[in-house]
Every structure is written in structure tokens, then in C-alpha cells.
Design a protein around this motif. Structure first.
Motif, mmCIF file in Angstrom:
data_model
loop_
_atom_site.group_PDB
_atom_site.id
_atom_site.type_symbol
_atom_site.label_atom_id
_atom_site.label_comp_id
_atom_site.label_asym_id
_atom_site.label_seq_id
_atom_site.Cartn_x
_atom_site.Cartn_y
_atom_site.Cartn_z
ATOM 1 N N THR A 48 0.831 -1.207 0.000
ATOM 2 C CA THR A 48 0.000 0.000 0.000
ATOM 3 C C THR A 48 0.865 1.257 0.000
ATOM 4 O O THR A 48 0.605 2.213 -0.744
ATOM 5 N N CYS A 49 1.903 1.248 0.831
ATOM 6 C CA CYS A 49 2.803 2.407 0.907
ATOM 7 C C CYS A 49 3.537 2.628 -0.416
ATOM 8 O O CYS A 49 3.649 3.769 -0.896
ATOM 9 N N GLU A 51 2.594 1.822 -3.347
ATOM 10 C CA GLU A 51 1.663 2.341 -4.350
ATOM 11 C C GLU A 51 1.392 3.822 -4.125
ATOM 12 O O GLU A 51 1.355 4.613 -5.080
ATOM 13 N N LYS A 52 1.234 4.214 -2.868
ATOM 14 C CA LYS A 52 0.914 5.612 -2.558
ATOM 15 C C LYS A 52 2.047 6.562 -2.954
ATOM 16 O O LYS A 52 1.790 7.704 -3.357
ATOM 17 N N ILE A 53 3.299 6.089 -2.852
ATOM 18 C CA ILE A 53 4.412 6.972 -3.206
ATOM 19 C C ILE A 53 4.846 6.782 -4.670
ATOM 20 O O ILE A 53 5.836 7.376 -5.103
ATOM 21 N N GLY A 54 4.095 5.954 -5.398
ATOM 22 C CA GLY A 54 4.287 5.847 -6.839
ATOM 23 C C GLY A 54 5.405 4.943 -7.310
ATOM 24 O O GLY A 54 5.833 5.035 -8.460
ATOM 25 N N ILE A 55 5.903 4.047 -6.452
ATOM 26 C CA ILE A 55 6.997 3.163 -6.860
ATOM 27 C C ILE A 55 6.477 1.979 -7.666
ATOM 28 O O ILE A 55 7.023 1.632 -8.715
ATOM 29 N N MET A 56 5.439 1.336 -7.177
ATOM 30 C CA MET A 56 4.823 0.229 -7.926
ATOM 31 C C MET A 56 3.397 0.020 -7.434
ATOM 32 O O MET A 56 3.043 0.439 -6.337
ATOM 33 N N LYS A 57 2.606 -0.646 -8.264
ATOM 34 C CA LYS A 57 1.231 -0.917 -7.922
ATOM 35 C C LYS A 57 1.150 -1.944 -6.789
ATOM 36 O O LYS A 57 2.027 -2.799 -6.634
ATOM 37 N N GLU A 258 -10.738 3.047 -10.510
ATOM 38 C CA GLU A 258 -10.805 3.063 -9.047
ATOM 39 C C GLU A 258 -12.199 3.396 -8.537
ATOM 40 O O GLU A 258 -12.529 3.112 -7.384
#
Length: 401
Positions: A48-49, A51-57, A258
Motif C-alpha cells: 500500500t505504501c 503504491e501511494k508513493i508511486g513506486i509500484m502498484k 478506481e
């Protein structure tokens, strides 16, 4: 301090925050379950983290974790294991080496993973299919269908259907020495949904020469129209899989939008024209009183969504939406449900509907059961619960196939 050390330290800290969670009183091996649950919840938190910072889904990170547990095909003195393809769909075959005097039984198995994750390559499922082939002296086929979100419904169903149709051809059955009257379709979790849907199709298609003798559905996901059943309410923060994670994966099965996920969380994702379908999954009439006594039935709010997804009303995605005439031709069915499971009630409702129309059903309910227990039948992720479920399933196959 190196980056690896930092990552290990972060994981350990997150693990400790999830370690002391509420575990039902009847759960066996409590400390082991608590530790495994903490690992799962830590991985979910990290996904979740990231994904939130845009590194991976989210699903990409979880898939990366799953792949760490994949094993190559390995034959032994009893079973030949080979990866090949049926109708261009990857399959893993388990072929007994002992010479058979008569045609063999066969089991086609669809893995779970929320339609987004998993493979026949997972260590536990490889062991399960190998064990099944050995104990039953049967041909076993593990299927790697396409996964969401890269491939949405009906890709998963189409792949599983294609494999079964290919296998049921006389030429394929003859090649592997299979008795066409002794074939089973099985699956766990989302694989249970695919097993149920494909069995419905095969049994009702006059163009298919051979029929399925039995089907086995292990803690199956069987509907997506009502995401507020009693089992959903009781397992919001469930062991290994929470309601939020379950909805995330289910929504990706249909769309990357989403808005669908948000609507499913509120149970407001179904269109107005789906109203007639709710009688087929109405837990207030189809769920045993023991499991609905503390809950009040409220029909989901319809027509709130702004998207159009006919797939949400398709019985190939939600086998519970098949009408009685489609269910009447089903074979002897084994359904295993777990008490501490988000999708527990799906299995109960399916059992009720099948029995109401005269289909023979063997229903096993594990009071100390948890979703995904079959993932824990090999070291180091070993639970007695998973082994019990494995043995009950294989013994039932042996006695009925």
C-alpha cells in the motif's frame, strides 16, 4: 547503515506492529497463525505504501512476493511432472509412473489468488497436485490462466474453459490414458469460482461430448453482487485477507477504474437492472439461521455507479447468478467453507441453492478454518489446518471419483 539493513529493519518493525492481533479462540497453533498473519499484513502495508508513493502498484508488489515461492517442475520416483500448454494456455501435468491396468482418473485444478495473483508453480499447490496424483494414481492438470489487472474478465474464465475443452477431447484423453467418465474440476478461492463457472458451462453445453463426474470447490468466491454479507461484516480485518484487500482484487478483476473499487466498498456498485438477480444470492433466505441471526439484511443500493460493467451481472464471473435450470445438471459437488473467512457465506448459499434443486452436495465446514489454508501445507509455512483440509479433499476425491 546499508539500504538492505534499513529495509530489513523496517520490515521487522512493521511485523511487530501487526503481531499482536485478535485471533479467534478456536484457532489451532495460535502463535504460528499470528506470526503468519503478521507477515501477510506487513506485506500488504508495504504494498500500500509503495503504491501511494508511486513506486509500484499494490498488486505488483504482492505478485513479486508470490513469485518468491514458485518452484520448477520436478519429477520423482512416482510422478512425472512437466510444464506444457493446452490450447495455448500454460499447464503443469502430473502423470503417475506406475503402469495402469485401466484408464486413469483425472483432476483439473484452478489456483486461487483473487484473479490477480498466483500460479500452479506455488510450492504448496505444486505439492497438493503432486499429492493428489500420487494418492489417486490420477492425471492432474494445474492451469495458469491469465491474470488481472493486465487481463480482465472474461479472460480467466475463457482460459480455464479452453483447457477443459481441450482436455475433454477424445484424442487428449487417449493420449494420457484418462477415463472420460471419471474427471473432476477443482479450485480454491477465486479458482473455486472458475471451477464452478466452467463446470456449469460444460454440463449445459450439448456440443461437449463428455461430462464432469464431480466438482470440488474449496472456500470459493462465488459472487460479487453483494459485498456486505455477514461473513464480510465479521471478517473486515480477517486473517491473511481483509475486506479491503478482497475488494481491491475483485475490482481489478473487472476494471482498473478506481471508482469501481470505491463503489464496491460502499456496496453500491450494481446497476438498477441487476435487481432481479439478488434473489439468487439473498442471504436472508439462503444462509443458515446460525450465520445470519446477528445481522439485518439490507439490499445493496442500486444505480449509484457512473460506469457500465455488464460483467458484474455475468454468471461466469459470479456462479451464484446462474438460474436453477443451469444448476440442475451439475454433478456431485464438494464444498469446503471456513468459519473465519470473508467469503464463507458464498459457499453456504451455493450449497443451499444446489440442495434445493436436488443436486447432491457434500459440504464440509471448518469451524477453525481460515481462507487460504491450503497455502500452508509445506515447510516453513506449515499449518495442521492446511494439512487436514488437504487430506479431507483428497480422500473425498478418492472415494467419489
Amino acid at each position: 547503515m546499508t539500504f538492505k539493513t534499513l529495509c530489513v529493519g523496517l520490515f521487522f518493525a512493521l511485523f511487530l506492529t501487526h503481531m499482536y492481533t485478535s485471533i479467534p479462540d478456536n484457532i489451532e497453533e495460535r502463535w504460528k497463525v499470528m506470526a503468519l498473519n503478521a507477515v501477510a499484513k506487513t506485506c500488504i502495508f508495504m504494498a500500500t505504501c509503495l503504491e501511494k508513493i508511486g513506486i509500484m502498484k499494490f498488486e505488483e508488489f504482492i505478485d513479486m512476493i508470490f513469485r518468491l515461492d514458485y518452484v520448477q517442475p520436478l519429477s520423482d520416483e512416482y510422478i512425472t511432472v512437466v510444464d506444457t500448454a493446452f490450447a495455448n494456455i500454460p499447464v503443469r501435468l502430473y502423470l503417475p509412473k506406475k503402469k495402469a491396468e485401466t484408464p486413469r482418473r483425472a483432476v483439473i485444478y484452478f489456483h486461487g489468488g483473487g484473479f490477480c495473483l498466483g500460479s500452479f508453480k506455488q510450492r504448496a499447490l505444486d505439492y497438493l497436485n503432486r499429492w493428489t496424483a500420487n494418492k489417486l494414481e490420477a492425471v492432474v492438470v494445474g492451469v495458469d490462466y491469465r491474470l488481472a489487472p493486465r487481463h480482465h474478465f472474461p479472460a480467466q474464465f475463457e482460459d480455464c474453459s479452453a483447457v477443459v475443452r481441450f482436455f475433454l477431447q477424445d484424442s487428449t484423453l487417449a493420449k494420457y490414458g484418462v477415463d472420460p467418465t471419471r474427471i473432476c474440476i477443482s479450485g480454491d478461492s477465486s479458482g473455486g469460482a472458475l471451477a464452478a463457472a466452467v463446470t456449469q458451462q460444460v454440463q449445459n453445453d450439448p456440443k461437449i461430448k463428455h461430462r464432469i463426474k464431480i466438482q470440488a470447490l474449496l472456500y470459493p468466491i462465488l459472487q460479487t453482487i453483494d459485498i456486505y454479507l455477514p461473513s464480510h461484516r465479521e471478517n473486515v480485518h480477517g486473517l491473511f485477507i481483509t475486506r479491503d484487500v478482497g475488494i481491491r482484487l475483485l475490482s481489478l478483476y473487472f476494471s482498473k477504474d478506481e471508482a469501481l473499487m470505491q463503489a464496491m466498498r460502499r456496496n453500491q456498485h450494481m446497476p438498477l437492472e441487476s435487481k432481479h438477480l439478488f434473489k439468487l444470492a439473498n442471504w436472508s433466505t439462503l444462509l443458515p439461521e446460525k450465520y445470519r441471526k446477528d445481522h439485518v439484511y439490507t439490499e445493496p443500493i442500486l444505480g449509484r455507479s457512473t460506469f457500465s460493467l455488464p460483467a458484474l451481472m455475468d454468471h461466469r464471473a459470479s456462479p451464484l447468478l446462474a438460474n436453477d435450470s443451469q444448476l440442475q445438471n451439475l454433478p456431485l459437488t464438494y464444498v469446503l467453507t471456513c468459519q473465519n473467512d470473508l467469503v464463507r457465506d458464498d459457499g453456504f448459499i451455493y450449497v443451499s441453492r444446489l440442495r434445493n434443486i436436488g443436486v447432491q452436495v457434500a459440504h464440509v465446514h471448518m469451524q477453525d478454518g481460515i481462507h487460504g489454508a491450503l497455502s500452508f501445507i509445506t515447510l516453513p509455512f506449515y499449518l495442521h489446518l492446511g494439512v487436514r483440509i488437504k487430506d479431507m479433499y483428497v480422500n473425498w476425491l478418492d472415494n467419489n471419483l
